[in-house]
Every structure is written in C-alpha cells, then in structure tokens.
Design an enzyme around this catalytic site. Structure first.
Site, short mmCIF file in Angstrom:
data_model
loop_
_atom_site.label_atom_id
_atom_site.label_comp_id
_atom_site.label_asym_id
_atom_site.label_seq_id
_atom_site.Cartn_x
_atom_site.Cartn_y
_atom_site.Cartn_z
N ASN A 113 -10.16 12.22 5.29
CA ASN A 113 -8.81 11.71 5.57
C ASN A 113 -9.00 11.28 7.09
O ASN A 113 -9.02 11.97 7.96
CB ASN A 113 -7.83 12.81 5.52
CG ASN A 113 -6.50 12.38 5.99
OD1 ASN A 113 -6.17 11.25 6.47
ND2 ASN A 113 -5.53 13.38 5.56
N ARG A 154 -8.42 9.04 1.72
CA ARG A 154 -7.19 8.90 1.77
C ARG A 154 -6.89 7.61 2.62
O ARG A 154 -7.74 7.41 3.63
CB ARG A 154 -6.37 9.82 2.69
CG ARG A 154 -4.88 9.63 2.93
CD ARG A 154 -4.21 10.80 3.78
NE ARG A 154 -2.84 10.22 4.12
CZ ARG A 154 -2.24 11.26 4.89
NH1 ARG A 154 -2.55 12.27 5.38
NH2 ARG A 154 -0.75 10.82 4.66
N HIS A 208 3.08 8.52 3.04
CA HIS A 208 3.11 10.06 2.74
C HIS A 208 3.17 10.14 0.91
O HIS A 208 3.49 11.25 0.61
CB HIS A 208 4.41 10.90 3.34
CG HIS A 208 4.21 11.11 4.57
ND1 HIS A 208 5.13 11.03 5.58
CD2 HIS A 208 3.09 11.47 5.29
CE1 HIS A 208 4.74 11.45 6.78
NE2 HIS A 208 3.60 11.61 6.62
N ARG A 215 6.80 9.17 17.18
CA ARG A 215 7.14 8.00 16.51
C ARG A 215 8.78 7.94 16.59
O ARG A 215 9.16 9.08 16.33
CB ARG A 215 6.78 7.74 15.12
CG ARG A 215 5.39 7.16 15.28
CD ARG A 215 4.81 7.20 13.59
NE ARG A 215 3.79 8.15 13.57
CZ ARG A 215 3.20 8.49 12.18
NH1 ARG A 215 3.84 7.60 11.35
NH2 ARG A 215 2.38 9.44 11.99
N GLU A 246 -2.39 17.53 0.14
CA GLU A 246 -3.14 16.10 -0.17
C GLU A 246 -4.60 15.76 -0.81
O GLU A 246 -4.48 15.03 -1.50
CB GLU A 246 -2.63 15.05 1.30
CG GLU A 246 -1.36 15.06 1.30
CD GLU A 246 -1.05 14.64 2.73
OE1 GLU A 246 -1.57 15.41 3.69
OE2 GLU A 246 -0.10 14.02 3.20
#
Ligand code: ADP
Length: 378
Positions: A8, A80, A168, A228, A364
């Site tokens: 990832n 990912r 996501h 963000r 994940e």
C-alpha cells in the site's frame, strides 16, 4: 502454501503485509520515504534506512520478510491502487496493457497514482515470477447510479471522465463482506459506513452495493480530514485564483495538506491530540468534523430512503468513543441511539435504537490478499 505480499504505497510511506495460506504472518511499513526513512515491522521493531525511494524500500522489506517467507517464493503481490477509472471495477492482473491504462489515469489522482504505479514497477523488478494484482479504491463505487456518478457540468465532462468516483473502496468492501458474514440479517439492508481516519469518507451501501459516497472526483470532497478540506464551494477556488492569485500547486498544497482538522485547529491533524487539547480552536475543529459527519449521515440515508445501520471504522471511528457518541446523539432523529456503556466498552454492536449502531475494524490488506487468492486460482 500460497504466499502473498500486499503493498500500500503512499507519497511518504509503503505499508506491507505478508499472507501465508490466507492468514497474515507479518506486517509493517517504511515511513518518511526520502532522505531519512524508517522501517517498522511487527516482527522486527524499528530500523533507520537513510535515503530511500520505493524501490529501495521494497528491497528492505524483502530483507525484513525473509525470515517469515523462509526462502519460499512470493506467489502474488497485491497492490492498493487509488484510481481504477471507469473501466476497472474489480481486482485485475497487472499486465503491461493494464499498467498503460492506469498510467493514463494519473491526471485524475496526481498525488497518489504515480506512487502506486512506482511501487508496482519496483515489485515487478523484485518479484519477476509473482503475479501482480491491482486492487482499486474506486472499484467498489462503480455501482453508483448516474445521479451519484455525475456533476452538474456539461455532459462532455462526464464523458471525459470527470465523475464522482469515490474512494476508500477496499475498506467499504471489507466491512460489507464482514457484515454479510457476521450479521447476515443486515446483508441486504441500508448501511451507512463512516471510514474515519486521516482520510475520511462515508458510503451508502444498499443490497451490498455502494450507491453513494462523500468523496467524489478526488479524495478531497466530503468530510473534513486530518489535513484535507472536505466539501468546498467551487466559488472559493475561483476566489483563490482570481483574488488571492494562488497558483495550482499552492491551491493543491492548501487543500490537501494545510486544511481540515489541522487548518481549523492550528494545533494538529491528529484526533487524539485534538481531543487532549485545551485550545478552543481544537474543540471547534472537532465540532466541525462532527457536524459534517452528521449532515452526511442524513445525505447518505436520504440516498437510500432510510438507514438500518450506521457503522464506524478507521482510526477515529474504531477508537474514539467520544466521536461515535457525539455523532450517534446528533442523528437520533434517524432512529439511532447509543448505548453508552457498550460504546465505552468498545463493543461491535452498541446501539439500542431502531437502526443498528456498530463499530467494525477495517482490514484493507485482507481484501487485497483475498483478491490475490482469487486471481491466482482463476
Ligand atoms: P489513515 O487514514 O492514515 O490509515 P488511521 O485510520 O490510522 O489513518 O487513523 C488515524 C486517526 O485516528 C488519527 O487522527 C488518530 O488520532 C485517530 N485515532 C487513533 N486512535 C485514537 C483514539 N484512541 N482516540 C481518538 N482518535 C484516535
């Protein structure tokens, strides 16, 4: 026994896990990629690496996992990948042709896609015999109806790929699968999942499919995040360009790195630090975070005609009893009610209202490892 490495890659980190026979054997990450990187792993503690790019980081990871794989070949490397565009709605073998298509998507995710692909190139060089598999953060959301896939721009922009992709997806995929397995009575119901980490978004899932999400064309939209901004009136961008005379790079830095919890509080991007702070601006930043989640729970529920379960996940969602309680209290009008004792005990199912209230730890990497197993057996 099949051995799978999951990677990832972010702009400054490369996370890895090794799965043997579908079970995680070790994991860790190289942090602060650049002049002074550090490798941390759950088996070997911490090592300073010095100047390190993705290729060097991968070489160090290889050394690190050596004792775990014990000389056995890695059969697949699962990656990912932030953007799969319009075409990739499920995990893919990363052939040359697929990589070419993914490179063309770089303008859609300029801060993430190049790092993801750099990591794939490094893995191909390090494991030439392994199958390389791409798992896309956008894939889970390709089921959005058109009204949740488009913006109100002239049609040609939609046709050119300016769409609400959502991100996501690996986390939402995991949680949806977990619910299907462990709470089958909810499998076909209306779920609102809040993935609240440094990056934060929400997703409406009906009949196991994503129908709406708070993130759109980029991973900036929706909820405020660590650094963000979340939802922003596009008129603000015009003002920054015209009046403040900011250039594209400055705006990018402002919106991705200086806004959100950090920008609002002036204290930190980290929720734990904000919760522990006495600064009133830290409290206000948390108020804004909770308020925006509340609004989006309403929006996600409206997109499905109601809600049967609100599920919290990600570092904040899994660990902050306060955020879970505050959000739950603010959406009581949707039939949600928090059982405080069960919330504080960290229980998975902690509601006592008509709609369920849950906390599910996301994984994940497991989704990537499972995808590799599927590709290997195809
Ligand atoms: P990423 O999006 O980088 O994977 P994580 O999912 O690890 O991030 O989430 C990181 C966030 O979770 C940080 O804001 C951190 O402060 C927050 N967090 C972790 N543990 C707690 C806790 N016990 N209480 C409140 N927030 C927490």
């Amino acid at each position: 026994m099949t051995s799978v490495l999951t990677l990832n890659a972010g702009s400054s980190s490369l996370k890895f896990s090794v799965y043997q026979g579908g079970v995680c054997a070790t994991s860790g990450q190289v942090e602060q990629l650049g002049p002074a990187a550090i490798l941390k792993s759950d088996s070997g503690g911490k090592r300073e690496l010095g100047a390190t790019d993705h290729a060097r980081a991968l070489a160090e990871i290889l050394t690190e996992i050596g004792p775990v794989t014990d000389g056995a070949p890695v059969n697949a490397v699962g990656h990912r990948i932030v953007h799969g565009g319009v075409d990739f709605s499920e995990p893919m073998r990363l052939t040359d042709a697929v990589m070419e298509k993914l490179r063309l998507l770089t303008p859609l995710a300029p801060l993430h896609q190049p790092h993801n692909l750099e990591s794939v190139d490094a893995a191909i060089a390090a494991f030439p015999d392994a199958v390389q598999v791409g798992c896309f953060d956008t894939a889970f959301h390709r089921s959005h109806p058109w009204v949740n896939d488009t913006f109100g721009l002239p049609r040609r922009y939609y046709d050119a790929g300016v769409r609400r992709y959502g991100f996501h997806g690996l986390s939402y995929d995991y949680i949806t699968g977990y619910v299907r397995k462990n709470y089958p009575e909810l499998a076909d119901r209306r779920l609102v999942i809040a993935h609240l980490g440094n990056g934060a978004s929400m997703c409406a899932v009906q009949h196991g499919q994503s129908v709406a999400s708070t993130m759109g064309f980029s991973a900036l939209d929706g909820l405020p995040m660590g650094t963000r901004c979340g939802q922003l009136d596009p008129g603000v961008m015009l003002y920054l360009l015209d009046h403040e005379k900011l250039g594209a790079n400055e705006i990018s830095t402002l919106l991705y790195k200086e806004s959100g919890l950090l920008g609002l509080s002036g204290v930190s991007s980290d929720m734990r630090t904000l919760e522990a702070s006495d600064d009133p601006k830290a409290a206000e930043a948390i108020d804004y975070f909770v308020f925006r989640i509340t609004r989006e729970v309403g929006a996600m529920a409206a997109s499905m005609g109601g809600i049967d379960a609100l599920i919290f996940s990600g570092g904040i969602g899994e660990n902050s009893t306060t955020i879970r309680k505050r959000v739950a209290d603010s959406v009581r009008f949707l039939g949600i009610e928090c059982d405080d004792a069960r919330n504080e005990a960290g229980e998975e199912d902690f509601g006592k209202g008509q709609a369920r209230l849950m906390r599910i730890e996301t994984d994940e990497e497991q989704v990537i490892a499972d995808a590799c197993a599927v590709v290997l057996s195809a």
